[in-house]
Structure formats: structure tokens, C-alpha cells
Design a protein around this motif. Structure first.
Motif, PDB file in Angstrom:
ATOM      1  N   ASP A   1      -8.302  -4.153  99.964  1.00  0.00           N
ATOM      2  CA  ASP A   1      -8.701  -5.245 100.852  1.00  0.00           C
ATOM      3  C   ASP A   1     -10.200  -5.121 101.112  1.00  0.00           C
ATOM      4  O   ASP A   1     -10.629  -4.246 101.866  1.00  0.00           O
TER       5      ASP A   1
ATOM      6  N   ASN B   1      -4.276 -12.167  90.524  1.00  0.00           N
ATOM      7  CA  ASN B   1      -5.525 -12.931  90.447  1.00  0.00           C
ATOM      8  C   ASN B   1      -5.357 -14.340  91.012  1.00  0.00           C
ATOM      9  O   ASN B   1      -6.250 -14.849  91.696  1.00  0.00           O
TER      10      ASN B   1
ATOM     11  N   ASP C   1       0.657 -22.943  91.408  1.00  0.00           N
ATOM     12  CA  ASP C   1       0.472 -23.504  92.756  1.00  0.00           C
ATOM     13  C   ASP C   1       1.440 -24.642  93.057  1.00  0.00           C
ATOM     14  O   ASP C   1       1.089 -25.610  93.741  1.00  0.00           O
TER      15      ASP C   1
ATOM     16  N   HIS D   1      -5.399 -13.069 108.757  1.00  0.00           N
ATOM     17  CA  HIS D   1      -5.766 -12.611 107.413  1.00  0.00           C
ATOM     18  C   HIS D   1      -4.856 -11.472 106.955  1.00  0.00           C
ATOM     19  O   HIS D   1      -4.353 -11.479 105.818  1.00  0.00           O
TER      20      HIS D   1
ATOM     21  N   GLU E   1      -5.349 -14.214  94.685  1.00  0.00           N
ATOM     22  CA  GLU E   1      -6.595 -13.655  95.226  1.00  0.00           C
ATOM     23  C   GLU E   1      -6.339 -12.329  95.938  1.00  0.00           C
ATOM     24  O   GLU E   1      -6.816 -12.090  97.055  1.00  0.00           O
ATOM     25  N   ILE E   2      -5.599 -11.475  95.278  1.00  0.00           N
ATOM     26  CA  ILE E   2      -5.315 -10.137  95.778  1.00  0.00           C
ATOM     27  C   ILE E   2      -5.908  -9.132  94.800  1.00  0.00           C
ATOM     28  O   ILE E   2      -5.663  -9.211  93.590  1.00  0.00           O
ATOM     29  N   GLU E   3      -6.693  -8.190  95.332  1.00  0.00           N
ATOM     30  CA  GLU E   3      -7.223  -7.123  94.491  1.00  0.00           C
ATOM     31  C   GLU E   3      -6.128  -6.079  94.273  1.00  0.00           C
ATOM     32  O   GLU E   3      -5.728  -5.385  95.207  1.00  0.00           O
TER      33      GLU E   3
ATOM     34  N   ARG F   1       1.523 -11.871 100.664  1.00  0.00           N
ATOM     35  CA  ARG F   1       1.274 -11.974  99.220  1.00  0.00           C
ATOM     36  C   ARG F   1       1.550 -10.650  98.512  1.00  0.00           C
ATOM     37  O   ARG F   1       2.070 -10.638  97.389  1.00  0.00           O
TER      38      ARG F   1
END
Length: 208
Positions: free
Chosen positions: A117, A96, A152, A59, A99-101, A66
Motif C-alpha cells: 500500500d 493491475n 469493469d 481507502h 489498482e492493487i500493488e 479488493r
């Protein structure tokens, strides 16, 4: 008269000199090893802990890849002359999709990126500072990579490799050729603003 009482039982001598009587009524049963449940539970806990640590490592590695792509993309946009008022929008949309804050704040020549995270409950601040430039050809390639990732059609690792190649590649035209072209453009553009032929020399010098 008991016949069984008169018949002697067979006697075997073992290596220790002890006499053992083979009694058919008392057969020797095999022994079974019963594992200790405490040891087995300990092995299960160790295996579960190893699998959990492996998942955390994967993870973290994926998240770092990313985040690296986001920083490289931001650097490419700033270096190649992307519109300043769209930089935060580009980076937020890309984060977004991946999927990264992340939160981005742009100042002239500086981009602040804050990554969070939720799994590890950590946050990190990154500062990107590059000189503003203009290279429309490379900007178009960087925007193409951005578009492929957002939809994607391209993986993050391959996108990082493309951005690394793009950032390290030399410009299409050398500096002397660019200075000459700027001077020629400035010399002829003065005609459209009501200038004369005599104004072309000073206009070319100003353009260079």
C-alpha cells in the motif's frame, strides 16, 4: 441667555439606585462579540483531521475488499483446476485492473501473495494453500466472474459474494456417481488402444 442650559436633563433610576442621565449626544451603542481566531482555527484543524481520518478509513476498507477478492479468486482457481502456468498471469492482471500493488508466486499447491500500500506505506504477505481439484463447471463460473471484473462489468463486492456462494456450493454430482462414470470411461477407452473385451474389466477397476 442659553436655553439648553436652563432645561434639566431627564434622569432614570436603575435597579441599583444609580442615576443615569440620558444624553442624546452620547447614545448607547450595541456590543458585538468578536470570535477568537485561535478557537476558530482549532475547530478548523479538528474538522480537517476528522475528514482526513474518514478518507483513510474508506481507502483502507476499499483496499481490503479488493485484496479479499484477489485471494478468493486465487483460491477458486486453484481449487477448481485452473492451469497452473496461468495462475500468476491471471492474478497479476486482475491486481493491475483493481489498482492493487501485488506480487504473486506460485508453487504446486501454494500461492504466495504480497500486497503493498503506497499510501499507508505498508506491506502484507498472504499464503494460500488448498488441495488441487478439478471441477470444470465451477471453474467456468469462476473464470466468468474474473472476466466480468477485469472488464469493469461487475463490482468487487458483488464478485466476492458470487465467489463465496460458488466456493460453498456442493458439487453437481456426488462421489459415487463420479467413481462409476470414471470406471465406465476407463473400460471403454481401452478399445481405442487395441484392447479386447477381456481387458475392459481390469481397465475399469484401474479407472475407479
Amino acid at each position: 441667555f442659553d436655553l439648553a442650559a436652563e432645561i434639566p436633563m431627564p434622569i432614570n433610576n436603575d435597579v441599583n439606585g444609580k442615576n443615569e442621565i440620558n444624553d442624546s449626544n452620547n447614545p448607547i451603542l450595541p456590543s458585538f462579540h468578536i470570535p477568537d481566531p485561535t478557537v476558530e482555527n482549532k475547530h478548523n484543524r479538528q474538522r480537517a483531521k476528522s475528514e482526513h481520518m474518514a478518507r483513510i478509513t474508506v481507502h483502507i476498507s476499499d483496499v481490503l475488499t479488493r485484496q479479499k477478492f484477489l485471494l478468493m479468486l486465487c483460491k477458486a482457481f486453484m481449487l477448481f483446476g485452473a492451469p497452473n502456468h496461468r495462475l500468476e498471469e491471471y492474478m497479476t492482471l486482475t491486481a493491475n485492473v483493481l489498482e492493487i500493488e501485488a506480487v504473486f508466486l506460485y508453487f504446486p499447491g501454494i500461492m504466495l501473495a504480497s500486497f503493498g500500500d503506497p499510501v499507508m506505506r505498508t506491506s502484507e504477505m498472504k499464503l494460500i494453500r488448498v488441495g488441487q481439484g478439478l471441477d470444470l463447471g465451477k471453474l467456468d463460473e469462476a473464470h466468468e466472474i474474473y472476466d466480468l471484473v477485469v472488464h469493469d462489468r461487475l463490482g468487487v463486492e458483488e464478485a466476492c459474494e458470487r465467489l463465496t456462494t460458488l466456493l460453498s456450493r456442493k458439487p453437481y454430482f456426488n462421489s459415487l456417481l463420479l467413481i462409476l462414470v470414471y470406471g465406465i470411461n476407463s473400460a471403454f477407452i481401452i478399445i481405442w488402444f487395441g484392447g479386447s473385451w477381456a481387458d475392459m474389466g481390469p481397465s475399469a477397476a484401474m479407472g475407479m
